[in-house]
Design a protein around this motif. Structure first.
Motif, PDB file in Angstrom:
ATOM      1  N   PRO A 340       0.810  -1.157   0.093  1.00 55.67           N
ATOM      2  CA  PRO A 340       0.122   0.102   0.045  1.00 55.67           C
ATOM      3  C   PRO A 340       0.863   1.235   0.124  1.00 55.67           C
ATOM      4  O   PRO A 340       2.073   1.177   0.462  1.00 55.67           O
ATOM      5  CB  PRO A 340      -0.803  -0.057   1.325  1.00 55.67           C
ATOM      6  CG  PRO A 340       0.036  -1.008   2.218  1.00 55.67           C
ATOM      7  CD  PRO A 340       0.919  -1.860   1.178  1.00 55.67           C
ATOM      8  N   GLU A 341       0.409   2.521  -0.517  1.00 57.63           N
ATOM      9  CA  GLU A 341       1.153   3.570  -0.502  1.00 57.63           C
ATOM     10  C   GLU A 341       0.342   4.600   0.644  1.00 57.63           C
ATOM     11  O   GLU A 341      -0.957   4.413   0.706  1.00 57.63           O
ATOM     12  CB  GLU A 341       1.038   4.393  -1.982  1.00 57.63           C
ATOM     13  CG  GLU A 341       1.726   3.576  -2.729  1.00 57.63           C
ATOM     14  CD  GLU A 341       1.784   4.391  -4.296  1.00 57.63           C
ATOM     15  OE1 GLU A 341       1.254   5.551  -4.176  1.00 57.63           O
ATOM     16  OE2 GLU A 341       2.146   3.764  -5.233  1.00 57.63           O
ATOM     17  N   PHE A 342       0.923   5.195   1.299  1.00 56.77           N
ATOM     18  CA  PHE A 342       0.722   6.341   2.460  1.00 56.77           C
ATOM     19  C   PHE A 342       0.814   7.382   1.941  1.00 56.77           C
ATOM     20  O   PHE A 342       1.972   8.006   1.458  1.00 56.77           O
ATOM     21  CB  PHE A 342       1.494   5.745   3.585  1.00 56.77           C
ATOM     22  CG  PHE A 342       1.108   4.206   4.090  1.00 56.77           C
ATOM     23  CD1 PHE A 342      -0.076   3.950   4.670  1.00 56.77           C
ATOM     24  CD2 PHE A 342       2.231   3.240   3.990  1.00 56.77           C
ATOM     25  CE1 PHE A 342      -0.440   2.418   4.950  1.00 56.77           C
ATOM     26  CE2 PHE A 342       1.893   1.955   4.218  1.00 56.77           C
ATOM     27  CZ  PHE A 342       0.658   1.759   4.895  1.00 56.77           C
ATOM     28  N   GLU A 343      -0.137   8.343   2.056  1.00 59.70           N
ATOM     29  CA  GLU A 343       0.031   9.635   1.423  1.00 59.70           C
ATOM     30  C   GLU A 343       0.797  10.623   2.553  1.00 59.70           C
ATOM     31  O   GLU A 343       0.936  10.477   3.744  1.00 59.70           O
ATOM     32  CB  GLU A 343      -1.388  10.435   1.704  1.00 59.70           C
ATOM     33  CG  GLU A 343      -1.366  11.753   1.038  1.00 59.70           C
ATOM     34  CD  GLU A 343      -3.009  12.472   1.098  1.00 59.70           C
ATOM     35  OE1 GLU A 343      -3.108  13.611   0.681  1.00 59.70           O
ATOM     36  OE2 GLU A 343      -3.713  11.514   1.400  1.00 59.70           O
ATOM     37  N   LYS A 344       1.982  11.118   1.719  1.00 55.71           N
ATOM     38  CA  LYS A 344       2.886  12.021   2.695  1.00 55.71           C
ATOM     39  C   LYS A 344       2.045  13.119   3.381  1.00 55.71           C
ATOM     40  O   LYS A 344       1.097  13.692   2.700  1.00 55.71           O
ATOM     41  CB  LYS A 344       4.231  12.570   1.674  1.00 55.71           C
ATOM     42  CG  LYS A 344       3.583  13.390   0.553  1.00 55.71           C
ATOM     43  CD  LYS A 344       4.552  13.799  -0.625  1.00 55.71           C
ATOM     44  CE  LYS A 344       4.376  14.434  -1.677  1.00 55.71           C
ATOM     45  NZ  LYS A 344       5.516  14.714  -2.652  1.00 55.71           N
ATOM     46  N   PRO A 490       4.586   4.938   8.613  1.00 53.88           N
ATOM     47  CA  PRO A 490       3.960   3.644   7.666  1.00 53.88           C
ATOM     48  C   PRO A 490       4.449   3.204   6.639  1.00 53.88           C
ATOM     49  O   PRO A 490       4.649   1.768   6.325  1.00 53.88           O
ATOM     50  CB  PRO A 490       2.575   4.541   7.231  1.00 53.88           C
ATOM     51  CG  PRO A 490       2.451   5.466   8.690  1.00 53.88           C
ATOM     52  CD  PRO A 490       3.840   5.908   8.854  1.00 53.88           C
ATOM     53  N   THR A 491       5.250   3.854   5.859  1.00 51.78           N
ATOM     54  CA  THR A 491       6.039   3.405   4.849  1.00 51.78           C
ATOM     55  C   THR A 491       7.203   2.350   5.130  1.00 51.78           C
ATOM     56  O   THR A 491       7.340   1.369   4.642  1.00 51.78           O
ATOM     57  CB  THR A 491       6.524   4.606   3.941  1.00 51.78           C
ATOM     58  OG1 THR A 491       5.771   5.439   3.626  1.00 51.78           O
ATOM     59  CG2 THR A 491       7.015   4.242   2.798  1.00 51.78           C
ATOM     60  N   GLU A 492       7.912   2.761   6.205  1.00 55.67           N
ATOM     61  CA  GLU A 492       8.784   1.801   6.666  1.00 55.67           C
ATOM     62  C   GLU A 492       8.183   0.474   7.223  1.00 55.67           C
ATOM     63  O   GLU A 492       8.968  -0.457   7.067  1.00 55.67           O
ATOM     64  CB  GLU A 492       9.814   2.404   7.916  1.00 55.67           C
ATOM     65  CG  GLU A 492      10.948   3.139   7.488  1.00 55.67           C
ATOM     66  CD  GLU A 492      11.949   3.430   8.741  1.00 55.67           C
ATOM     67  OE1 GLU A 492      13.095   4.019   8.338  1.00 55.67           O
ATOM     68  OE2 GLU A 492      11.690   2.993   9.793  1.00 55.67           O
ATOM     69  N   THR A 493       7.007   0.804   7.674  1.00 54.79           N
ATOM     70  CA  THR A 493       6.248  -0.601   8.066  1.00 54.79           C
ATOM     71  C   THR A 493       5.951  -1.523   7.090  1.00 54.79           C
ATOM     72  O   THR A 493       6.198  -2.709   7.137  1.00 54.79           O
ATOM     73  CB  THR A 493       4.862  -0.171   8.844  1.00 54.79           C
ATOM     74  OG1 THR A 493       5.315   0.795  10.012  1.00 54.79           O
ATOM     75  CG2 THR A 493       4.147  -1.258   9.355  1.00 54.79           C
TER      76      THR A 493
END
Length: 660
Positions: A340-344, A490-493
Motif C-alpha cells: 500500500p502507499e501512504f500519503e505524505k 507507515p512506509t517503513e512498516t
C-alpha cells in the motif's frame, strides 16, 4: 515383526547410549518402548529414504529428555543415523544431542526439551494438516491424509502451555491429533503425587478430547487404542499409557533414580538378563533390522501411490497443483508491487499501516495465514474476507488463538514446521514475555515465523506500567537469530513486512505503535526500502562526516528529526539515522556500517522509548542515551512523553549540551 524383541532392543540401545554418555534419561525410553514399537512398526506412515515426504505422519517426542527413544527408532527404521551416532550420544558434534533438534538430526520434526512445547507444536502441525485437507482434498482425491502423533510425559501435562493448547485443540475438533500420555507417576523429585493429582481423564474430556487408557506394556491394548484414535474424526485423542519407568530394571524400575541418570554398568547387565537380551553393548538383532526394512518397503509403496495420485491431481487441476508447489516452497510474490502507499503529510499508527500491508500482501500470497491472541482489532492482524479457522472451518486464513499467547507461539512453530503455510501472530509487545519460550525455539530452529507486537512503548498511555513495555524490545534483541524491526513510519512498516517475509532463516518481530506517526515524505528523504539494511542516513544538515550523530528507532525518529533540524538551522552538521533493526544493520559489511555511523564522529545520541541496555555499542562512552530505565505510569501518552523527556525540545537540549 516381533514387537517384544523390538521394544527390548530399544531399551538396550537407550540404556547403553545413556551409560556411554554418562548422562541422560534412560527411564522414559525404557517405559515407553512398547508403545513406540507398536506405533512405528504397525501404524506410523514415513519413508526414511524421503524424510520430507509431505504426506508423512508427524511424530513428536515432546518428552525430549527421553531422546534415546527417538534416536533408537530413527536408527532402526533406516534413517541416516548410523549406530556410531547412538554410541556418541550427547557428545560434541554428534547427531544425537541431549534433546532432539530439528534440522540437526534427520527425522526429527521439531526441537523438544522444554516441556510442553513439543505437544503444542503437535497441535499446530495437526491444525496445518486440517487446513491443507480443506484446500487440496476433494471427493475424488486425498492429497493430504496423515496423523500427528505425540509422546508426552506428565511434565508436559503439568506445564501451563499444554492447558492452553489442549483447550484450543479440543475446541477446534482436531481429530487427527493423537497424544500418548506416559503415566508413570515419576518425576525428578520423586512420586508426582507430591504436587500433581489431576484427574487427567476428566480434564481432557472437559477439553472435548477422546480419552483412552491402556496398559502401556500390552501390545494388543496399545494397537486397539491407536485404531480407536484413528477412527475418531471429531475429537483429538489422548491415550493414557500406564507404564513403569525403567521397565525391566530389577532394582530401579518404577523409581525416580532411573529418570535422569544412567543405570550403571552392573544394573544394565542385570536388566538385559531380565529382558532376555545378550550383554553386548548397542546390540540390535538382525530380525529387528529386517522387520523395519519390511515396514520401510511398505511405506515406500504407500508414498509411490501418493506420488501417482499427486501426478493425477497435477494433470487434472494444474492451477491448484501449482499453488501447492508454491506454498510448499514458500515462494514469495513480487511484494513491492502490492504494498500500500501512504500519503505524505498524513499520519497513521504503524499497527494500522501493518494491517493495511497484511491485507494487501494476503491477496497475492494465499498461503499466508495468521491471527492474534484475542487482540486482532487492536493488532490489526485480521485479513478481511478471508475466513476464520475453527471447528469444521479450516479453509479460512484467520486464527483466533484466544487469550493464549504462549500456545499461540508454539502452535505457530508447529504450523510453520509442518509446511505449506507462512504464519504470523499478534499480541501487545508487553506480552512478548508470554511468547518468549516458543520464540526462543523458533530462533533456535530457524523458523521464519513473524510476530506482530503492537503497543510498543509507554505511549500505550492510560493502561499504565503493567502494559507499557520498557525492557521488552531489548530482551527480544538478545535472542540469537531473532530479527527485531521497529519502523519509523507507515512506509517503513510496509518495508518491514517485506524484510520479514524475505527472512526465511529465523523469526522476525515487528514492533509497532498504538499512536499515529507522520508519513515521511520520501521525495525529500531516502526511500523506505533502506530499512532492509537495518539503519540508514535519513537526513543530514551538512556535507561529509557529521559533528553529531543522532540515532533513533520507531516513534522516536519523528522527535529526533525535529531536534536535529533545529540544531542544523543553528549551523551544526547533524546526521539523523533511522535504525529500525540492529540485526539487519549488523549483517551489512563494515564499509556500509561505517558510512552510516562514521567512526570519527564520537558525539552520538540514541533515542528510544525503552531501556538503554545495548545502546552502548552505538553511542560509545562519549554518547548520550535518551531512553527509559524504569517503569512507566498511567496517563495520556503526550503527557507521558513530556514527563519522561521524549520530546523534540528535550532531545534538542541534550544534543546541544553534547555538541558543546
Amino acid at each position: 515383526m516381533d514387537l517384544k524383541l523390538t521394544a527390548n532392543t530399544i531399551r538396550g540401545l537407550a540404556m547403553d547410549g545413556v551409560q556411554a554418555a554418562k548422562s541422560g534419561h534412560p527411564g522414559m525410553p525404557m517405559g515407553m518402548a512398547d508403545v513406540a514399537a507398536v506405533l512405528w512398526a504397525k501404524y506410523l506412515k514415513y519413508n526414511p529414504v524421503n524424510p520430507d515426504w509431505p504426506d508423512r505422519d508427524r511424530f513428536i517426542l515432546s518428552a525430549g529428555h527421553g531422546s534415546m527413544l527417538h534416536y533408537s527408532l530413527l536408527h532402526l527404521a533406516g534413517y541416516d543415523l548410523p549406530i556410531e551416532e547412538l554410541k556418541n550420544f550427547r557428545q560434541f558434534g554428534s547427531k544425537t544431542a541431549g534433546h532432539p533438534e530439528y534440522g540437526h538430526t534427520v527425522g526429527v520434526e521439531t526441537t523438544t526439551g522444554p516441556l510442553g512445547q513439543g505437544v503444542t507444536n503437535g497441535v499446530g502441525m495437526a491444525i496445518a494438516e486440517k487446513m491443507l485437507e480443506a484446500r487440496y482434498n476433494s471427493a475424488e482425491r486425498k492429497i493430504v491424509d496423515h496423523f500427528t502423533y505425540v509422546i508426552a510425559s506428565e511434565g508436559e501435562f503439568e506445564e501451563g502451555v499444554s492447558h492452553e493448547a489442549f483447550s484450543l485443540a479440543g475446541n477446534h475438533g482436531i481429530g487427527k491429533l493423537i497424544v500418548f500420555y506416559d503415566q508413570n507417576f515419576i518425576s525428578i523429585e520423586g512420586d508426582t503425587h507430591i504436587t500433581y493429582t489431576d484427574d487427567v481423564t476428566k480434564r481432557m474430556e472437559a477439553y472435548h478430547w477422546q480419552v483412552l487408557e491402556v496398559d502401556g506394556h500390552n501390545h494388543d491394548e496399545i494397537a486397539a487404542a491407536i485404531e480407536a484414535a484413528q477412527a475418531e474424526t471429531e475429537k483429538p485423542t489422548v491415550i493414557i499409557c500406564n507404564t513403569k519407568i525403567g521397565y525391566g530394571s530389577p532394582n530401579k524400575e518404577g523409581g525416580h533414580e532411573c529418570h535422569g541418570a544412567p543405570l550403571g554398568e552392573e544394573e544394565i547387565l542385570l536388566t538385559k538378563k531380565n529382558l532376555g537380551m545378550p550383554e553386548d553393548k548397542f546390540y540390535v538383532p538382525a530380525e529387528v533390522y529386517e522387520g523395519f526394512k519390511a515396514v520401510a518397503r511398505k511405506n515406500a509403496e504407500t508414498e509411490a501411490l501418493w506420488n501417482a495420485a499427486f501426478a493425477q491431481f497435477a494433470q487434472t487441476d494444474p492451477e491448484k497443483a501449482l499453488e501447492w508447489d508454491i506454498a510448499q516452497k514458500g515462494e514469495l510474490p513480487d511484494l513491492k508491487e502490492v504494498l500500500p502507499e501512504f500519503e505524505k503529510g498524513s499520519s497513521l499508527a504503524t499497527r494500522s499501516a501493518s494491517g493495511k500491508t497484511i491485507n494487501a500482501i494476503a491477496k497475492k500470497m494465499p498461503f499466508l495465514v495468521g491471527g492474534s491472541a484475542d487482540l486482532a482489532p487492536s493488532n490489526n492482524t485480521y485479513m478481511a474476507d478471508m475466513g476464520d479457522i475453527g471447528k469444521d472451518a479450516f479453509d479460512g486464513r484467520n486464527f483466533h488463538f484466544g487469550v493464549r499467547e504462549l500456545a499461540m507461539g508454539a502452535i505457530m512453530n508447529g504450523v510453520q514446521l509442518h509446511g505449506g503455510f507462512r504464519i504470523f501472530g499478534g499480541t501487545f509487545l508487553v506480552f512478548a514475555d508470554y511468547v518468549r519460550p516458543a520464540a526462543r525455539l523458533a530462533a533456535l530452529m530457524g523458523l521464519p515465523v513473524i510476530y506482530v507486537f503492537t503497543h510498543d512503548s509507554f505511549c500505550v498511555g492510560e493502561d499504565g506500567p503493567t502494559h507499557q513495555p520498557i525492557e521488552t524490545c531489548a530482551s527480544l534483541r538478545m535472542i540469537p537469530n531473532m530479527t527485531v524491526i521497529r519502523p519509523a513510519d507507515p512506509t517503513e512498516t510496509a518495508m518491514a513486512w517485506v524484510a520479514a517475509l524475505e527472512n526465511k532463516s529465523g523469526p522476525t518481530a515487528l514492533l509497532l505503535t498504538r499512536q499515529n506517526l507522520p508519513v515521511i515524505d520520501r521525495d525529500e528523504y531516502p526511500a523506505a526500502d533502506n530499512l532492509k539494511k537495518g539503519a540508514y542516513t535519513l537526513w543530514q544538515s551538512g556535507e561529509g562526516d557529521p559533528d553529531l550523530l543522532m540515532i533513533a528507532t520507531g516513534s522516536e525518529v519523528e522527535i529526533t528529526l525535529a531536534a536535529a533540524e533545529k540544531l542544523g538551522g543553528e549551523g551544526a552538521n547533524v546526521r539523523v539515522v533511522s535504525m529500525p533493526s540492529w540485526e539487519l544493520f549488523e549483517k551489512q559489511d563494515q564499509d556500509y556500517q561505517d558510512s552510516v555511523l562514521p567512526p570519527a564522529c564520537v558525539k552520538r545520541v540514541a533515542v528510544e522509548a525503552g531501556t538503554s541496555f545495548g545502546w552502548e555499542r552505538y553511542v560509545n562512552r562519549c554518547g548520550v542515551m535518551i531512553t527509559k530505565d524504569d517503569f512507566g505510569a498511567s496517563g495520556p501518552f503526550k503527557v507521558l512523553q513530556k514527563e519522561f523527556g521524549f520530546t523534540a525540545e528535550n532531545v534538542y537540549e541534550k544534543a546541544k549540551v553534547l555538541l558543546g
